[in-house]
Design an enzyme around this catalytic site. Structure first.
Site, PDB file in Angstrom:
ATOM      1  N   GLU A 667       4.541   2.624  -5.189  1.00  0.00           N
ATOM      2  CA  GLU A 667       3.789   3.198  -4.093  1.00  0.00           C
ATOM      3  C   GLU A 667       2.841   4.249  -4.678  1.00  0.00           C
ATOM      4  O   GLU A 667       3.032   4.699  -5.833  1.00  0.00           O
ATOM      5  CB  GLU A 667       4.740   3.850  -3.076  1.00  0.00           C
ATOM      6  CG  GLU A 667       5.699   2.893  -2.399  1.00  0.00           C
ATOM      7  CD  GLU A 667       5.022   2.018  -1.362  1.00  0.00           C
ATOM      8  OE1 GLU A 667       3.919   2.372  -0.906  1.00  0.00           O
ATOM      9  OE2 GLU A 667       5.585   0.963  -1.021  1.00  0.00           O
ATOM     10  N   LYS A 682      13.685  -1.021   3.386  1.00  0.00           N
ATOM     11  CA  LYS A 682      13.752  -2.481   3.294  1.00  0.00           C
ATOM     12  C   LYS A 682      15.090  -3.021   3.779  1.00  0.00           C
ATOM     13  O   LYS A 682      15.138  -4.006   4.531  1.00  0.00           O
ATOM     14  CB  LYS A 682      13.485  -2.918   1.857  1.00  0.00           C
ATOM     15  CG  LYS A 682      12.052  -2.679   1.404  1.00  0.00           C
ATOM     16  CD  LYS A 682      11.856  -3.021  -0.073  1.00  0.00           C
ATOM     17  CE  LYS A 682      10.409  -2.796  -0.495  1.00  0.00           C
ATOM     18  NZ  LYS A 682      10.194  -3.064  -1.931  1.00  0.00           N
TER      19      LYS A 682
END
Length: 814
Positions: A667, A682
């Site tokens: 990220e 997730k």
């Protein structure tokens, strides 16, 4: 004998008139021709404006009359040789003087009547027909001018007179006996009543004049020459792929013309249909084009849906009330009230419950209709047995027309399915037992989209157009645009799918082009776009109201994730690479799923877990097929797997993390990956998709990252990791000493989720996982001991972009 009519655009200029002369000259070599002409294009409107100005006391009418006069005199000078101009110029000037005298009278009175308007507008056709007749004669073509006022007998309903066909037939027969030329010129639109007073047949009445003449003379055929090459499957101004209809029945043509098809005036069909006279629609400016033939068996071949048309400016009137149930006479009283005010009903629909009756009328008649109906039902309204008439405006009718729809099941379902999938709300439906016409009342703002949708559904069996709006053009977004550009032609050729990127946005600018953006030059187009944020971009998407729209979010922005409901409510599919929406509080996640279902659209987010791996799709397929998930084990961070596969203590842990970021696996802030926050999101998304109501707070996180690394900026983070190298080395050494590998594992078991760094022994399914790969193990009712395994690259711009691409394609199939 054949009858030919030329419209205003066909005689709109001297050059166009010469084309008309050429067409007719060829026709009279075959058989005698009656030619009906309209006023020069725009003249009727100009004459009406003269009358309105004069009635309003505005002396500008004189200037307008002068413009009309000059236009016609100039036409004479261009069409007629100088030595033959004198008498015609005098005749045209005389008629134009009569127009001026009439307007002077209107000016003095300060008002005009329907009778006066008929007299005024008749001059357009009277003048044009005499000029065109003289132009034929000047070129050696013998012709006769017939005054339509002496041939077509009507009643005295000025503005839209009703034809007396028996008397009209007699007068045409008498004129034919005296005819000595093979060509006749007649003015369209005009007629007269029994007293010889000029009347007109309604706007577009020149078509009707031609049909009346054809029926009265038993013509072999009628040709309507205009500026299009036939009747079209839809309005070509709205539908670029509209096609010419080669053959159509009388009934289908009447339905299409009634529902807004401007090629032919609606009453035209009836006189020729009664005598089975074929009608051809031809293009003056492309005479070689075959055109459309309207005939008795015109529906014998082809698509069961012959055309799509629409009527705008509709008001829907609804009479409702419990007092109507089982009581006879309500419908009669409603229609009597409307009839008393001469209000034409366009559409009728009534539920079998008898609780309500809906009718569609022209919006200009709506208020008058409400007053009349409320007055007619005043006793029942007072007793609250019937509600006051409900009036809804800003509505339109979209109609499918086809003689053979009745023999093809599923046409209605296909029509309403296409509208529903794109958020076009249907307010009322009308379908006769003949099933020749299926009409739907919709919002006027949706008409263009609806007609394009239906045309694509019923006529464009080749391609489906999908309009993409993409926000986020960084690493993944740029790769997606590359992939779209690469695959556009392939999808068009092999899947009949026309994917167009019509909108792009970043945090500061956006660009929207309904024709589609150039994907080879998108950076420049975006740089030259409009300043604005995601709210401006979203408003632009909704305002365009394009069919088959997909919004693609490739950001990590919470602001963008919060606009999803607004888009879903407009039946705009949302494809989210952004994980924030689905990892928000459960109530928001559930709201998005429910809205997608309620508004019959897609909310897809495959790349939220595992980049391009088919994880969420596979999980959903398991559940839909009746399986039940008991346990999930997974390595869901390509970043962390890359880091621990490359860290062996020989170089600093911080350096390996920096490599992962440089190669595009992390990220923008690597702490989201290394802290386990991204993995928590997730596994929570997977648990939710498996049916669990779970929040982030319920997920335990065995983090390996020292708390001090979480403070400050990203640069501070890298410096502190160097300071903590001994900590990372110790973790690695312990695992290596045990012969194990380090994996950051997410698990879901019996409603509980956890993430954390674990030592994985060589015999475990997670042990042989290399590079940036992800792996997920589904233990289910059908896979209790040997799990269903999905494994592959779980990070990287290319694979993530391909996952987004796959979701876009899924959204197009909804």
């Amino acid at each position: 004998m054949q009858v030919i009519k030329f419209g205003g655009t066909s005689v709109g200029s001297p050059e166009a008139i010469l084309q008309v002369i050429e067409i007719v000259a060829e026709k009279i070599k075959q058989e005698p021709v009656i030619t009906i002409v309209s006023a020069f294009g725009g003249t009727t409107d100009a004459l009406l404006q003269c009358g309105a100005l004069a009635a309003g006391g505005n002396e500008l009418y004189k200037e307008q009359v002068n413009n009309i006069t000059n236009r016609h005199l100039n036409a004479v000078k261009q069409l007629i040789p100088v030595q033959q101009q004198s008498s015609l110029l005098s005749a045209v000037k005389k008629l134009c003087n009569e127009v001026e005298d009439l307007c002077n009278g209107i000016f003095l009175l300060g008002e005009t009547t329907a009778r006066t308007k008929d007299k005024l507008v008749s001059y357009g056709e009277l003048i044009s027909s005499q000029i065109i007749n003289a132009a034929f004669q000047a070129r050696g073509v013998k012709s006769t001018w017939w005054d339509s006022r002496k041939l077509i007998r009507t009643n005295s309903e000025f503005g839209n007179a009703v034809v007396d066909f028996p008397k009209t037939g007699e007068q045409f027969s008498a004129a034919r006996k005296e005819l000595s030329t093979s060509l006749v010129l007649m003015p369209g639109f005009v007629a007269s009543d029994a007293a010889g007073t000029t009347t007109t047949l309604g706007r577009g009445g020149s078509d009707y004049t031609a049909a009346i003449a054809a029926a009265a003379l038993d013509a072999s055929k009628l040709e309507i020459w205009t500026d299009v090459s036939g009747m079209m499957t839809a309005d070509p101004r709205w539908v670029p792929n509209a096609k010419v209809i080669p053959s159509i029945s009388y009934q289908e043509a009447m339905e299409l013309s009634h529902f807004g098809a401007k090629v032919i005036y609606p009453p035209t069909i009836q006189p020729v249909m009664n005598k089975h006279i074929p009608v051809w629609i031809k293009n003056t400016f492309a005479p070689a084009d075959p055109g459309t033939v309207i005939e008795l068996d015109g529906f014998r071949n082809g698509n069961p849906v012959r055309g799509i048309s629409s009527i705008n400016n509709l008001a829907l009137l609804s009479l409702e009330g419990s007092g109507m149930i089982g009581v006879p006479g309500f419908s009669r009283r409603l229609f009597e009230a409307l009839s008393s005010q001469q209000i034409n009903v366009i559409l009728i629909t009534q539920g079998s419950s008898e609780h309500s009756i809906c009718v569609g009328v022209d919006v200009l008649s709506a208020e008058k209709a409400k007053q009349a109906v409320d007055a007619a039902f005043e006793p029942e309204i007072t007793l609250q047995k019937v509600d006051p008439l409900i009036v809804e405006k800003d509505l339109s009718i979209v109609a499918l027309v086809g003689e053979q729809m009745k023999s093809h099941p599923g046409i209605s379902g296909k029509m309403f399915g296409a509208l529903g999938r794109n958020g076009v709300n249907v307010r009322a439906i009308a379908q006769g037992s003949s099933e020749r016409n299926i009409s739907a009342v919709i919002s006027t703002r949706d008409v263009r989209k609806a007609i394009n949708l239906l045309h694509e559904e019923f006529f464009e069996t080749t391609n489906k157009q999908v309009n993409l709006f993409i926000t986020g053009v960084g690493n993944v977004g740029s790769r997606l645009l590359q992939q779209l550009a690469q695959q556009q032609q392939y999808l068009l050729q092999h899947n009949k799918l026309q994917l167009r990127v019509v909108g792009l946005a970043n945090s500061k600018k956006y660009v929207i082009s309904e024709e589609g953006l150039d994907l080879q030059n998108w950076k420049t187009e975006l740089e030259n776009g409009s300043d604005g944020d995601i709210a401006s971009f979203t408003d632009g998407i909704i305002q365009r109201n394009l069919r088959n729209t997909v919004f693609v979010d490739i950001t990590a922005s919470e602001i963008v994730a919060r606009i999803y409901p607004k888009l879903l409510e407009k039946s705009i599919a949302v494809v989210a690479c952004n994980k924030i929406a689905c990892s928000s509080p459960y109530v928001y996640y559930r709201e998005l799923k429910d809205k997608a279902h309620a508004f019959n659209t897609s909310f897809l987010f495959e790349t939220n877990v595992g980049a391009g791996l088919p994880i969420i799709g596979t999980l959903n397929d398991l559940l839909k097929s009746g399986d039940q998930v008991h346990r999930i084990e997974a390595v869901l961070s390509g970043t962390l797997n890359f880091v621990f596969n490359n860290y062996d203590g020989s170089r600093p842990f911080a350096e390996v993390v920096r490599q992962a970021q440089d190669e595009g696996y992390t990220e923008p802030d690597p702490r989201l990956d290394l802290s386990g926050t991204d993995v928590m999101r997730k596994i929570m998304i997977l648990a939710r998709e498996a049916g669990e109501t779970i929040e982030m707070e319920a997920i335990s996180n065995n983090s390996f990252l020292p708390e001090s690394c979480m403070k400050g900026t990203v640069d501070d983070f890298y410096r502190e990791m160097l300071n903590q190298e001994a900590h990372f080395k110790a973790i690695y050494d312990e695992a290596a000493a045990n012969g194990n590998k380090l994996k950051f594992v997410a698990s879901f078991n019996n409603g509980r989720a956890a993430v954390g760094l674990r030592q994985i022994a060589p015999g475990h399914d997670l042990y042989h996982l290399y590079g940036k790969d992800n792996i997920i193990l589904f233990y289910t009712e059908r896979y209790p001991e040997q799990p269903l395994v999905i494994k592959g690259a779980g990070a990287g711009a290319d694979v993530t972009a391909s996952g987004v691409f796959a979701d876009i394609l899924r959204a197009t199939l909804n």
